[in-house]
Each structure stands twice: as structure tokens, then as C-alpha cells.
Write a protein that holds these residues in place. Structure first.
Motif, PDB file in Angstrom:
ATOM      1  N   GLY A 155      21.990  27.017  23.736  1.00 46.05           N
ATOM      2  CA  GLY A 155      20.846  27.797  24.176  1.00 46.05           C
ATOM      3  C   GLY A 155      21.043  29.293  24.113  1.00 46.05           C
ATOM      4  O   GLY A 155      20.288  30.061  24.723  1.00 46.05           O
ATOM      5  N   MET A 156      22.043  29.735  23.369  1.00 45.97           N
ATOM      6  CA  MET A 156      22.346  31.162  23.273  1.00 45.97           C
ATOM      7  C   MET A 156      21.449  31.845  22.249  1.00 45.97           C
ATOM      8  O   MET A 156      21.135  31.278  21.205  1.00 45.97           O
ATOM      9  N   ALA A 157      21.010  33.061  22.540  1.00 48.45           N
ATOM     10  CA  ALA A 157      20.314  33.864  21.549  1.00 48.45           C
ATOM     11  C   ALA A 157      21.366  34.546  20.677  1.00 48.45           C
ATOM     12  O   ALA A 157      22.342  35.086  21.188  1.00 48.45           O
ATOM     13  N   VAL A 158      21.159  34.514  19.358  1.00 48.47           N
ATOM     14  CA  VAL A 158      22.138  35.071  18.432  1.00 48.47           C
ATOM     15  C   VAL A 158      21.452  36.067  17.499  1.00 48.47           C
ATOM     16  O   VAL A 158      20.415  35.758  16.901  1.00 48.47           O
ATOM     17  N   LEU A 159      22.023  37.259  17.412  1.00 48.40           N
ATOM     18  CA  LEU A 159      21.597  38.265  16.432  1.00 48.40           C
ATOM     19  C   LEU A 159      22.673  38.328  15.360  1.00 48.40           C
ATOM     20  O   LEU A 159      23.824  38.662  15.649  1.00 48.40           O
ATOM     21  N   TYR A 160      22.300  37.994  14.131  1.00 45.54           N
ATOM     22  CA  TYR A 160      23.273  37.804  13.049  1.00 45.54           C
ATOM     23  C   TYR A 160      22.931  38.730  11.892  1.00 45.54           C
ATOM     24  O   TYR A 160      21.829  38.669  11.339  1.00 45.54           O
ATOM     25  N   THR A 161      23.852  39.611  11.513  1.00 45.13           N
ATOM     26  CA  THR A 161      23.605  40.469  10.355  1.00 45.13           C
ATOM     27  C   THR A 161      24.429  39.992   9.165  1.00 45.13           C
ATOM     28  O   THR A 161      25.569  39.552   9.322  1.00 45.13           O
ATOM     29  N   THR A 162      23.844  40.081   7.994  1.00 46.38           N
ATOM     30  CA  THR A 162      24.540  39.643   6.782  1.00 46.38           C
ATOM     31  C   THR A 162      23.869  40.232   5.548  1.00 46.38           C
ATOM     32  O   THR A 162      22.702  40.632   5.601  1.00 46.38           O
ATOM     33  N   HIS A 163      24.629  40.318   4.459  1.00 42.97           N
ATOM     34  CA  HIS A 163      24.002  40.620   3.169  1.00 42.97           C
ATOM     35  C   HIS A 163      24.109  39.421   2.243  1.00 42.97           C
ATOM     36  O   HIS A 163      23.859  39.531   1.054  1.00 42.97           O
ATOM     37  N   TYR A 164      24.479  38.260   2.820  1.00 46.30           N
ATOM     38  CA  TYR A 164      24.530  37.010   2.067  1.00 46.30           C
ATOM     39  C   TYR A 164      23.285  36.191   2.381  1.00 46.30           C
ATOM     40  O   TYR A 164      23.124  35.697   3.501  1.00 46.30           O
ATOM     41  N   MET A 165      22.413  36.022   1.392  1.00 49.30           N
ATOM     42  CA  MET A 165      21.157  35.332   1.653  1.00 49.30           C
ATOM     43  C   MET A 165      21.382  33.877   2.042  1.00 49.30           C
ATOM     44  O   MET A 165      20.648  33.315   2.860  1.00 49.30           O
ATOM     45  N   GLU A 166      22.434  33.236   1.469  1.00 49.54           N
ATOM     46  CA  GLU A 166      22.659  31.826   1.784  1.00 49.54           C
ATOM     47  C   GLU A 166      23.053  31.634   3.236  1.00 49.54           C
ATOM     48  O   GLU A 166      22.745  30.600   3.838  1.00 49.54           O
ATOM     49  N   GLU A 167      23.718  32.619   3.848  1.00 48.07           N
ATOM     50  CA  GLU A 167      24.030  32.530   5.270  1.00 48.07           C
ATOM     51  C   GLU A 167      22.765  32.620   6.113  1.00 48.07           C
ATOM     52  O   GLU A 167      22.581  31.859   7.070  1.00 48.07           O
ATOM     53  N   ALA A 168      21.913  33.555   5.770  1.00 51.28           N
ATOM     54  CA  ALA A 168      20.651  33.699   6.504  1.00 51.28           C
ATOM     55  C   ALA A 168      19.808  32.429   6.398  1.00 51.28           C
ATOM     56  O   ALA A 168      19.226  31.967   7.380  1.00 51.28           O
ATOM     57  N   GLU A 169      19.751  31.852   5.198  1.00 50.82           N
ATOM     58  CA  GLU A 169      18.959  30.635   4.999  1.00 50.82           C
ATOM     59  C   GLU A 169      19.530  29.470   5.797  1.00 50.82           C
ATOM     60  O   GLU A 169      18.802  28.653   6.338  1.00 50.82           O
TER      61      GLU A 169
END
Length: 320
Positions: free
Chosen positions: A193-207
Motif C-alpha cells: 500500500g505504499m505510494a511510490v515516485l519512480y524516475t527513469t529514462h528506461y521506457m520498459e521500466e515505466a511500462e
């Protein structure tokens, strides 16, 4: 339905109109977004897009020039000492002691976060299991691989059960196997139930990880939404590649009349179709092509991805 689910989530983080300038250069330009409990929100963009600066403002490390940040219902500023205890920050740079073991690192940082006694011992064991380092708990971290150090870095951020976990490019510079282990660890956080803010320049990670994604470039959010919502910005069309021989001209004519097919191009080795809902059209496309006299050797569906969206919005590739 997705929108209804998002509305039902309790808001953990709300960001409105953030601006940050250094001299004449605007690094972050009118950025707004929110994150709910149990949601993983991605900031996807190239290096230098402003992602880390946003994180520094959200976590209270630097002030915003204008705009507001609300965390757990209260205004966040660099002076908000109490609020900062709700955040677990995992920076790009490693924050571990190489001469201490994994367990000792976790216990040291756990004490700094106010944990002690049985709670610290139990939480250390839980985190070691979550990040896949329980079998290496007694080993000095200077002997760890880069991926293991990254996972321990994440574990330190998790120890005090934060309301918001911030992960800034957590897989940079690690091998594919370690990268996958890190992503598996992040995926497991949603169940807590944790809110996560995730930064990346890898589109596959975001997807793979993010419930919603903000595409950011040159300090501005260019678009925001689920993967499906963002892909719709490109027109939401798929491509079906038909490879084969035979009467491709007749097949092309027949396929152009098929509902859902927007365009058909002929090539030396077959046909390329632009369609809506490629998976749903695959069976009728194959049947129509075969019935018109085309002998198929292979069929491939190519669906639009976040790289396509970024190119569509900014006119450049994500990794430019």
C-alpha cells in the motif's frame, strides 16, 4: 474503470505548479501531479529533464521558487522536519557504508530513523527478504556487486515503512539480472500500500512498474496517464506485418476492405497493415490474406510503446 479506481485512492502526495530556476535557466516549469496510496507513479524522461530536481523539492531538500507540495495532508517545505519522516528517499548515489555488513547497514540507518529493539530486528529481517539479500546479510557490502548495493540502498529507504517511497533512477549502471531483481523488489511494494515516485529514462521500466506515467522533457510534463492513455496520443494504432509469398496484391485489396484496417502497404517480403486493435484483428487478417491466395510464413504484431509517445510529443527519441 481505471479512472474510478484512481479516484478512490487516498492522496499521499499532491504537487501543484512547481517551478525551479537557476539563474536564467528554468529547470522545472509548472509541474503538477498527484500520487495515491498503493500507486506507483513514474516520471519518464531523458537525463537533464528535471526529474531529480523535482525529487529534491518533493523531499524537502531544496525549496521551490513557486508552487506547492502537500504530503500526507500537510504542506511540505525544507523546514518540515516531521513530514520528512513519511518519506523514504533512495537517491542515485549509493548511501551505504562499505565496511559494514548488509545487516549492520540496515540496523545503523534504522536507528537513525527511530527504530530500535525487536521492531528494528524484525524489520531488518523483513527488508533483507524483500530485497533478496537475506543469504548475504553478514557480508561486508564492499564485496557486493553493483546490483546488490542498489538493492540494499532501496532497503534502507524502506526500513521505517514510509508513506511515500522515492526512487531516483535506481537501476542505473547495473547488469540485466540485478536490474530485474530491483524491479521485482519495487513491484512487491505495491502490495504494502505504499505510494511510490519512480524516475527513469528506461521506457520498459515505466511500462512494467507504473500505474500512471508523466512524460517529462525540458522541465515540463508533456503528457500524463496510464500506458494505454498515453499510447492513444499517437493515434492508438498497431502494425501487423505479414511475411509470405503468393498473391499479395489480391491479399492487399481484400485486407483494405476489412473493418479496422486503416492502411495496407506492400513490400518485397509481404504486407504491412496499420490497424486498430491488432490482437483482435489478427485472426480475420490471417484468414482474409490466406483466402485471397497469400501463403504466410510469419505474422508479427507491433504495438506502440512509450518511446513512440515520447517521439510523438517531443519530436526526438527518449535517449537523445
Amino acid at each position: 474503470m481505471a479512472a474510478d479506481v484512481r479516484m478512490q485512492r487516498t492522496q499521499v502526495l499532491g504537487v501543484k505548479g512547481l517551478v525551479k530556476r537557476y539563474g536564467d535557466h528554468t529547470v522545472v516549469d509548472d509541474v503538477s501531479f498527484h500520487i495515491g496510496a498503493g500507486e506507483t507513479y513514474g516520471l519518464l524522461g531523458p537525463n537533464g529533464a528535471g526529474k531529480t530536481t523535482i525529487i529534491c523539492m518533493v523531499s524537502g531538500l531544496i525549496p521551490a521558487d513557486t508552487g506547492s507540495i502537500e504530503l500526507a495532508g500537510s504542506a511540505m517545505t525544507p523546514a518540515s522536519t516531521r513530514l520528512k519522516s513519511h518519506i523514504g528517499l533512495v537517491p542515485q548515489d549509493l548511501a551505504i557504508y562499505p565496511d559494514l555488513t548488509a545487516k549492520e547497514n540496515l540496523q545503523f540507518f534504522g536507528r537513525l530513523q527511530g527504530l530500535s529493539g525487536r521492531d528494528l530486528k524484525a524489520r531488518t529481517g523483513e527488508v533483507l527478504d524483500l530485497i533478496g539479500l537475506a543469504d548475504r546479510a553478514g557480508e561486508q557490502t564492499k564485496k557486493f556487486s553493483g546490483g546488490m548495493k542498489r538493492r540494499l540502498n532501496i532497503g534502507i529507504g524502506l526500513l521505517h515503512r514510509p508513506t511515500l517511497l522515492i526512487l531516483d533512477e535506481p537501476t542505473v549502471g547495473v547488469d540485466p539480472q540485478s536490474r530485474n531483481s530491483i524491479l521485482e523488489s519495487v513491484e512487491a511494494l505495491a502490495t504494502e500500500g505504499m505510494a511510490v515516485l519512480y524516475t527513469t529514462h528506461y521506457m520498459e521500466e515505466a511500462e512494467r512498474l507504473c500505474d500512471r506515467i508523466a512524460i517529462i522533457d525540458e522541465g515540463r510534463i508533456q503528457a500524463e496517464g496510464t500506458r494505454g492513455e498515453l499510447v492513444e496520443l499517437t493515434g492508438g494504432v498497431d502494425r501487423i506485418d505479414l511475411h509470405g509469398s503468393g498473391n499479395t496484391g489480391a491479399a492487399a485489396s481484400a485486407l483494405r476492405r476489412l473493418p479496422g484496417v486503416k492502411h495496407v502497404d506492400g513490400g518485397a517480403s509481404g504486407l504491412t497493415l496499420t490497424v486498430h486493435n491488432g490482437p483482435g484483428l489478427l485472426a480475420p487478417v490471417v484468414a482474409e490474406a490466406g483466402g485471397a491466395g497469400m501463403a504466410l510464413s510469419s505474422v508479427e504484431i507491433v504495438r506502440p510503446d512509450l518511446e513512440s509517445v515520447f517521439l510523438h510529443l517531443t519530436g526526438k527519441a527518449l535517449r537523445d
